[in-house]
Design a protein around this motif. Sequence first.
Motif, PDB file in Angstrom:
ATOM      1  N   VAL A   3       0.852  -1.197   0.000  1.00  0.00           N
ATOM      2  CA  VAL A   3       0.000   0.000   0.000  1.00  0.00           C
ATOM      3  C   VAL A   3       0.883   1.240   0.000  1.00  0.00           C
ATOM      4  O   VAL A   3       1.858   1.322   0.750  1.00  0.00           O
ATOM      5  CB  VAL A   3      -0.929  -0.010   1.234  1.00  0.00           C
ATOM      6  N   LYS A   4       0.527   2.216  -0.839  1.00  0.00           N
ATOM      7  CA  LYS A   4       1.285   3.460  -0.957  1.00  0.00           C
ATOM      8  C   LYS A   4       0.378   4.648  -0.646  1.00  0.00           C
ATOM      9  O   LYS A   4      -0.814   4.634  -0.932  1.00  0.00           O
ATOM     10  CB  LYS A   4       1.812   3.635  -2.392  1.00  0.00           C
ATOM     11  N   ILE A   5       0.993   5.660  -0.070  1.00  0.00           N
ATOM     12  CA  ILE A   5       0.333   6.960   0.063  1.00  0.00           C
ATOM     13  C   ILE A   5       0.923   7.809  -1.049  1.00  0.00           C
ATOM     14  O   ILE A   5       2.134   8.025  -1.103  1.00  0.00           O
ATOM     15  CB  ILE A   5       0.595   7.595   1.438  1.00  0.00           C
ATOM     16  N   ARG A   6       0.075   8.270  -1.946  1.00  0.00           N
ATOM     17  CA  ARG A   6       0.580   8.996  -3.111  1.00  0.00           C
ATOM     18  C   ARG A   6      -0.426  10.044  -3.568  1.00  0.00           C
ATOM     19  O   ARG A   6      -1.493  10.203  -2.972  1.00  0.00           O
ATOM     20  CB  ARG A   6       0.902   8.024  -4.236  1.00  0.00           C
ATOM     21  N   LEU A   7      -0.063  10.725  -4.647  1.00  0.00           N
ATOM     22  CA  LEU A   7      -0.918  11.779  -5.179  1.00  0.00           C
ATOM     23  C   LEU A   7      -1.636  11.287  -6.429  1.00  0.00           C
ATOM     24  O   LEU A   7      -1.082  10.506  -7.204  1.00  0.00           O
ATOM     25  CB  LEU A   7      -0.087  13.010  -5.553  1.00  0.00           C
ATOM     26  N   THR A   8      -2.852  11.753  -6.621  1.00  0.00           N
ATOM     27  CA  THR A   8      -3.579  11.530  -7.855  1.00  0.00           C
ATOM     28  C   THR A   8      -3.999  12.890  -8.402  1.00  0.00           C
ATOM     29  O   THR A   8      -4.404  13.770  -7.639  1.00  0.00           O
ATOM     30  CB  THR A   8      -4.791  10.612  -7.647  1.00  0.00           C
ATOM     31  N   MET A  17      -4.518  20.131  -9.458  1.00  0.00           N
ATOM     32  CA  MET A  17      -4.656  19.908  -8.022  1.00  0.00           C
ATOM     33  C   MET A  17      -4.483  18.417  -7.813  1.00  0.00           C
ATOM     34  O   MET A  17      -4.673  17.623  -8.734  1.00  0.00           O
ATOM     35  CB  MET A  17      -6.021  20.352  -7.511  1.00  0.00           C
ATOM     36  N   TYR A  18      -4.120  18.058  -6.618  1.00  0.00           N
ATOM     37  CA  TYR A  18      -3.854  16.642  -6.343  1.00  0.00           C
ATOM     38  C   TYR A  18      -4.617  16.198  -5.111  1.00  0.00           C
ATOM     39  O   TYR A  18      -4.756  16.955  -4.144  1.00  0.00           O
ATOM     40  CB  TYR A  18      -2.358  16.420  -6.131  1.00  0.00           C
ATOM     41  N   ASP A  19      -5.094  14.960  -5.150  1.00  0.00           N
ATOM     42  CA  ASP A  19      -5.670  14.318  -3.973  1.00  0.00           C
ATOM     43  C   ASP A  19      -4.588  13.435  -3.377  1.00  0.00           C
ATOM     44  O   ASP A  19      -3.853  12.763  -4.096  1.00  0.00           O
ATOM     45  CB  ASP A  19      -6.875  13.459  -4.359  1.00  0.00           C
ATOM     46  N   ILE A  20      -4.482  13.447  -2.055  1.00  0.00           N
ATOM     47  CA  ILE A  20      -3.558  12.557  -1.354  1.00  0.00           C
ATOM     48  C   ILE A  20      -4.380  11.310  -1.003  1.00  0.00           C
ATOM     49  O   ILE A  20      -5.372  11.407  -0.281  1.00  0.00           O
ATOM     50  CB  ILE A  20      -2.980  13.232  -0.104  1.00  0.00           C
ATOM     51  N   ILE A  21      -3.951  10.182  -1.548  1.00  0.00           N
ATOM     52  CA  ILE A  21      -4.748   8.959  -1.413  1.00  0.00           C
ATOM     53  C   ILE A  21      -3.894   7.809  -0.900  1.00  0.00           C
ATOM     54  O   ILE A  21      -2.663   7.866  -0.927  1.00  0.00           O
ATOM     55  CB  ILE A  21      -5.382   8.552  -2.759  1.00  0.00           C
ATOM     56  N   VAL A  22      -4.578   6.775  -0.453  1.00  0.00           N
ATOM     57  CA  VAL A  22      -3.949   5.490  -0.135  1.00  0.00           C
ATOM     58  C   VAL A  22      -4.421   4.535  -1.208  1.00  0.00           C
ATOM     59  O   VAL A  22      -5.626   4.400  -1.450  1.00  0.00           O
ATOM     60  CB  VAL A  22      -4.393   4.987   1.253  1.00  0.00           C
ATOM     61  N   ALA A  23      -3.464   3.896  -1.908  1.00  0.00           N
ATOM     62  CA  ALA A  23      -3.830   3.010  -3.012  1.00  0.00           C
ATOM     63  C   ALA A  23      -2.859   1.843  -3.078  1.00  0.00           C
ATOM     64  O   ALA A  23      -1.748   1.903  -2.560  1.00  0.00           O
ATOM     65  CB  ALA A  23      -3.814   3.782  -4.328  1.00  0.00           C
ATOM     66  N   ASP A  24      -3.297   0.814  -3.746  1.00  0.00           N
ATOM     67  CA  ASP A  24      -2.427  -0.314  -4.056  1.00  0.00           C
ATOM     68  C   ASP A  24      -1.361   0.189  -5.020  1.00  0.00           C
ATOM     69  O   ASP A  24      -1.654   0.962  -5.937  1.00  0.00           O
ATOM     70  CB  ASP A  24      -3.262  -1.430  -4.689  1.00  0.00           C
ATOM     71  N   SER A  25      -0.117  -0.202  -4.815  1.00  0.00           N
ATOM     72  CA  SER A  25       0.974   0.319  -5.636  1.00  0.00           C
ATOM     73  C   SER A  25       0.856  -0.110  -7.099  1.00  0.00           C
ATOM     74  O   SER A  25       1.459   0.501  -7.968  1.00  0.00           O
ATOM     75  CB  SER A  25       2.314  -0.136  -5.071  1.00  0.00           C
ATOM     76  N   ALA A  70       4.789  12.670  -1.532  1.00  0.00           N
ATOM     77  CA  ALA A  70       3.864  12.512  -0.416  1.00  0.00           C
ATOM     78  C   ALA A  70       4.614  12.567   0.908  1.00  0.00           C
ATOM     79  O   ALA A  70       4.134  13.144   1.884  1.00  0.00           O
ATOM     80  CB  ALA A  70       3.097  11.197  -0.543  1.00  0.00           C
ATOM     81  N   ARG A  71       5.819  12.002   0.972  1.00  0.00           N
ATOM     82  CA  ARG A  71       6.620  12.045   2.195  1.00  0.00           C
ATOM     83  C   ARG A  71       6.960  13.496   2.549  1.00  0.00           C
ATOM     84  O   ARG A  71       6.904  13.893   3.708  1.00  0.00           O
ATOM     85  CB  ARG A  71       7.898  11.229   2.037  1.00  0.00           C
TER      86      ARG A  71
END
Length: 193
Positions: A3-8, A17-25, A70-71
Amino acid sequence: MPVKIRLTRRGRKQMAMYDIIVADSRSPRDGKFIEKLGTFNPNTNPAAVELNIEKTFKWVMNGAQPTDTARHILSQKGIMLKKHLQVGVNKGAITQEAADKRFEDWQNQKESAVTQKISDLAGKKDASKQERLAAEVKVNAAREDALKAKSAAALAAAAAAEAPAAETTDATEPAAETTDAETPSAEAETTAQ
């Protein structure tokens, strides 16, 4: 499942603009995600970040790996510091109260730095506006002076054009009088004969 915390990405061209999400890598950038944690807007100065701190902290503590961007965002919001302090509490290095105190002190310092930056930017904006206004007033005064000089030159030229015309008119009028004077005497001579 890593699982990654990343931008979409979302938003229009040149104004992303970006959403900060938790998604499968393995899922695509703008594809399926597990949970939305917040938003990131880099178009403002300073960049606007809205983040649910509790949810994000829970995901980080459960092992979700943030991407580099994201970090950095999580570090700016204090999530990574909070994780570091919580790991210290879990190992027994510091107490929970001391960790909470250090985190609150850091948050207050960060908030004051952000408000200082915002006020500095507003001050620079006002100073720039005043400089532009002063420059515009100076340009307008120069234009006014040039216009006055041009109109004064036009008036002087008109006055100079009227003066020779008046002298010419005065010179032609006495000549006309002499011709009129000569004409009656010529009539008198013709009558005398």
